[in-house]
Scaffold this motif. Structure first.
Motif, mmCIF file in Angstrom:
data_model
loop_
_atom_site.group_PDB
_atom_site.id
_atom_site.type_symbol
_atom_site.label_atom_id
_atom_site.label_comp_id
_atom_site.label_asym_id
_atom_site.label_seq_id
_atom_site.Cartn_x
_atom_site.Cartn_y
_atom_site.Cartn_z
ATOM 1 N N LYS A 1 22.237 135.977 29.880
ATOM 2 C CA LYS A 1 22.395 137.427 30.013
ATOM 3 C C LYS A 1 21.820 137.935 31.328
ATOM 4 O O LYS A 1 22.352 138.880 31.936
ATOM 5 C CB LYS A 1 21.721 138.127 28.836
ATOM 6 C CG LYS A 1 21.959 139.626 28.802
ATOM 7 C CD LYS A 1 21.387 140.245 27.542
ATOM 8 C CE LYS A 1 21.681 141.738 27.478
ATOM 9 N NZ LYS A 1 21.153 142.353 26.224
ATOM 10 N N ASP B 1 26.144 137.778 20.196
ATOM 11 C CA ASP B 1 24.970 138.101 21.018
ATOM 12 C C ASP B 1 24.913 137.289 22.307
ATOM 13 O O ASP B 1 23.905 137.306 23.013
ATOM 14 C CB ASP B 1 23.684 137.903 20.222
ATOM 15 C CG ASP B 1 23.511 136.467 19.722
ATOM 16 O OD1 ASP B 1 24.492 135.701 19.780
ATOM 17 O OD2 ASP B 1 22.402 136.125 19.270
ATOM 18 N N LYS C 1 34.527 137.841 26.421
ATOM 19 C CA LYS C 1 33.200 137.926 27.037
ATOM 20 C C LYS C 1 33.293 138.094 28.548
ATOM 21 O O LYS C 1 32.313 138.442 29.204
ATOM 22 C CB LYS C 1 32.372 136.692 26.680
ATOM 23 C CG LYS C 1 32.044 136.608 25.194
ATOM 24 C CD LYS C 1 31.123 135.445 24.900
ATOM 25 C CE LYS C 1 30.827 135.408 23.394
ATOM 26 N NZ LYS C 1 30.107 136.609 22.937
ATOM 27 N N LYS D 1 20.123 132.142 25.755
ATOM 28 C CA LYS D 1 20.902 133.379 25.743
ATOM 29 C C LYS D 1 20.307 134.419 26.693
ATOM 30 O O LYS D 1 21.034 135.164 27.353
ATOM 31 C CB LYS D 1 20.989 133.936 24.321
ATOM 32 C CG LYS D 1 21.878 133.111 23.397
ATOM 33 C CD LYS D 1 21.819 133.625 21.962
ATOM 34 C CE LYS D 1 22.632 132.727 21.026
ATOM 35 N NZ LYS D 1 22.543 133.162 19.620
ATOM 36 N N ASP E 1 26.019 137.069 25.944
ATOM 37 C CA ASP E 1 26.546 137.945 26.988
ATOM 38 C C ASP E 1 26.589 137.184 28.310
ATOM 39 O O ASP E 1 25.541 136.790 28.831
ATOM 40 C CB ASP E 1 25.660 139.189 27.109
ATOM 41 C CG ASP E 1 26.240 140.219 28.075
ATOM 42 O OD1 ASP E 1 27.360 140.000 28.571
ATOM 43 O OD2 ASP E 1 25.552 141.225 28.342
#
Length: 668
Positions: free
Chosen positions: A347, A364, A392, A343, A366
């Motif tokens: 991100k 959570d 998203k 993640k 991104d």
């Protein structure tokens, strides 16, 4: 109203009902029968012709021990009907021995009348309750745990008296089209005076449910902004160069699909396209071309899969075809540390393509500059899940794919806001799968043949519809029972077991082992309907094939025939009927998924296309029989309701409740 408000439902029985998706008294009213016994037309075996399908009331006099020395492991029951002795025989179903005792029964099945010797082969059966209520048309319900038909019938009967469900179709429209009251339709679906009344009730209830469903999609789709945000600079020559990586010439259908996506990405509005095609039509190659268009233009892409097994396969595919880009994998089976690291990389923009399962949808996650989304096997996801991923990437282009051919009737309604691309041709290398309906007497010969093919290096699938043994009447074998029986019958064959209650890591490991030939055969539920390609698997065996929709059977058949070897699909019928045989003959004689889907819609209704028959997520559509005309009528009513400003608060509440029921994945 709570289930326990029904007098006959104790806390123990409540748990059994919960297993069937029944949690409230209102659910009982919508717990429609899966079949009916027409007790108005019981047959006399004396006058029955050879191969007639009959319903016969008889007395079971003696149940013989299972003959395990026989090649067919037969269960034989000695019966009597009005002084006429006959036998009922079940082949290779020893568990029937535990489910039938001396006493009065109703048998439904095919009569064998040879040389004056009468028998019934593999009949469905039910105890003949002496209650006076067992007359006329009797409903037959799915069962779990300790539930019996009598318990369910009594519970439904009481619920019909206590529960009142109002129609949400606006009164002016109901009066205009003389729609029957819901209360009458609910009563007639459970207690039909005749089969015509049952059909009318089924059509009316399906109309109500589709009206709500179509209205829900109308509300969801309203007011969406489709203005293009992402710019694409990729050229047609670059896309053509990328397509050469696949090493085969694209079919005309694939070329048309790629061109339409290329055109969409250069239009002033964002793409929202459904790509549908039969099994093996090359949809994935088209999707990868779309991803390439985004990457080459400097954007990010995402590839959403319904299972970890399929996500892992797609991840390997993406790494193979995009060696110059970073592909990230995100799935529920990963450790917490692995998820956190992935993640953070996503991100930070270090990942160009995010591939995975529902874990990608978490809040959570991104994904900066997400421009292109592929949603594989769209019917496995709820509408809200696709929307959550789309959110998203602001203004992201969406390509949803379906290997379940969707009839034009349904695509017009459910995908009215999508541009639909259909690939009708198949790659030249794709093998036709020979399909055969196997009678019980040929079962052992089939197993011997499969054993020979395994010794020759081939692999096979054995598929059935349920995981555990339960008390459901008839001869429905579970995957666990089948696994044990096949191991005993073919001890030299290495069998693997796969079903939806296994953890994702376990399923992935079993599929990996099967693909790498550590198993010769895989005994599975329909979890393999969408799975890893195993070109060496050449045989598909489907038990109780009459229990599946034609479209799902076609999907299962598509698991084989993926290599260069001749492949076969064997269909086994647990309970024969003329209608079931007609349906299966449609599959046997047809390899066109779209023609099969249209026939399935005509014969069974549309439940299969969104997984509703198997999951029970939309119980209002389960086990209803209705025509394509019912769906069009529901759409017309919905159009009139909103255009005439009859969209009441009750309608909107019901529609949003239906929408929320689509949020979860409907199948394992």
């Amino acid at each position: 109203m709570k289930l326990t408000a029904i007098r006959s439902i104790s806390e123990k029985r409540e748990k059994d009902f919960n297993k069937l998706g029944v949690f409230e008294a209102e659910d009982l009213v919508r717990f429609y029968p899966r079949a009916y016994l027409d007790l108005t037309e019981r047959s006399s075996l004396r006058s029955a012709y050879h191969n007639d399908m009959v319903l016969a009331a008889c007395e079971v006099v003696k149940v013989a021990p299972v003959n395990y020395m026989s090649r067919l492991k037969t269960v034989k029951v000695y019966c009597n009907q009005d002084g006429l002795p006959f036998v009922a025989i079940w082949f290779n179903q020893p568990y029937v021995r535990e489910r039938i005792k001396p006493g009065e029964y109703l048998f439904y099945g095919r009569v064998q009348n040879k040389y004056g010797q009468i028998s019934m082969v593999n009949p469905s059966f039910e105890p003949l309750d002496k209650n006076e209520r067992l007359k006329g048309i009797v409903p037959v319900y799915p069962l779990k745990g300790g539930l019996t038909q009598k318990v369910v019938r009594n519970a439904v009967s009481e619920a019909l008296k206590k529960v009142h469900i109002d129609s949400v179709i606006p009164s002016p429209l109901a009066e205009k089209y003389a729609l029957a009251p819901l209360a009458k339709s609910f009563y007639d679906i459970h207690n039909p005076p005749d089969m015509n009344a049952r059909d009318a009730a089924s059509e009316r209830l399906a109309l109500e449910e589709y009206f709500i469903l179509i209205s829900a999609f109308r509300i969801i789709k309203g007011g969406k902004e489709d203005v293009r945000i992402h710019k694409y600079g990729v050229t047609a020559a670059e896309v053509k160069e990328f397509s050469a990586r696949f090493g085969f010439e694209f079919t005309d259908g694939q070329k048309r699909a790629v061109n339409e996506i290329f055109s969409d990405l250069r239009s002033p509005t964002r793409m929202n396209r459904l790509l549908q095609g039969d099994v093996g039509s090359g949809k994935t190659a088209v999707a990868l071309c779309g991803i390439y268009m985004a990457l080459k233009s400097g954007h990010k892409a995402a590839y959403l899969s319904p299972t970890e097994v399929l996500a892992a396969q797609n991840y390997a595919l993406l790494e193979r075809y995009f060696p110059d880009y970073k592909v990230g994998y995100l799935a529920g089976g990963m450790t917490a540390k692995e998820k956190r690291e992935m993640k953070s990389w996503i991100k930070a923009g270090a990942v160009d393509i995010v591939c995975g399962t529902h874990a990608m949808i978490q809040g959570d996650v991104d994904i900066p500059d997400l421009a292109f989304i592929v949603c594989d096997e769209q019917h496995r996801f709820g509408v809200a899940q696709r929307n959550a991923l789309a959110e998203k990437g602001e203004g992201a282009d969406m390509l949803v794919m379906s290997a379940t051919p969707i009839p034009r009737t349904l695509s017009l309604i459910f995908y009215g806001d999508l541009d639909v691309t259909t690939i009708t041709d198949k790659p030249k290398a794709r093998q036709e799968v020979a399909t055969n309906i196997i009678p019980a007497a040929k079962y052992e010969d089939m197993l011997d043949y499969i054993g020979g093919e395994v010794r020759a290096g081939k692999q096979a699938y054995f598929v059935c519809s349920k995981i555990d043994e339960d008390d459901e009447e008839g001869s429905l074998i579970s995957v666990k029972e089948l696994f044990e029986e096949l191991k005993n019958r073919l001890p030299y064959v290495r069998f693997g077991l796969l079903h939806g209650r296994m953890k994702e890591k376990e399923k992935a490991e079993v599929m990996r082992a099967f693909k790498e030939r550590e198993y010769d055969c895989l005994v599975s539920t329909t979890v393999i309907e969408v799975g890893v390609d195993v070109p060496n698997a050449t045989i598909m065996v489907i038990y109780n094939a009459e229990r599946f929709g034609l479209s799902q059977l076609h999907q299962l058949r598509g698991r084989v025939g993926r290599g260069s070897e001749k492949s076969y699909c064997f269909l086994l019928m647990g309970a024969e009927s003329d209608t079931a045989r007609e349906r299966l003959l449609t599959l046997k004689n047809n390899s066109d998924g779209f023609a099969i889907a249209e026939k399935d819609l005509e014969m069974r209704g549309s439940g299969d296309f969104f997984g509703t028959r198997q999951s029970g997520k939309m119980p209002g559509l389960k086990n209803l029989h209705y025509s394509a005309g019912t769906i069009f009528a529901a759409k017309k009513l919905s159009d009139e309701a909103f255009e005439g400003r009859y969209d009441t608060e009750a309608l909107r509440d019901a529609a949003l409740k239906k929408y929320n029921s689509l949020k979860d994945v409907v199948l394992n």
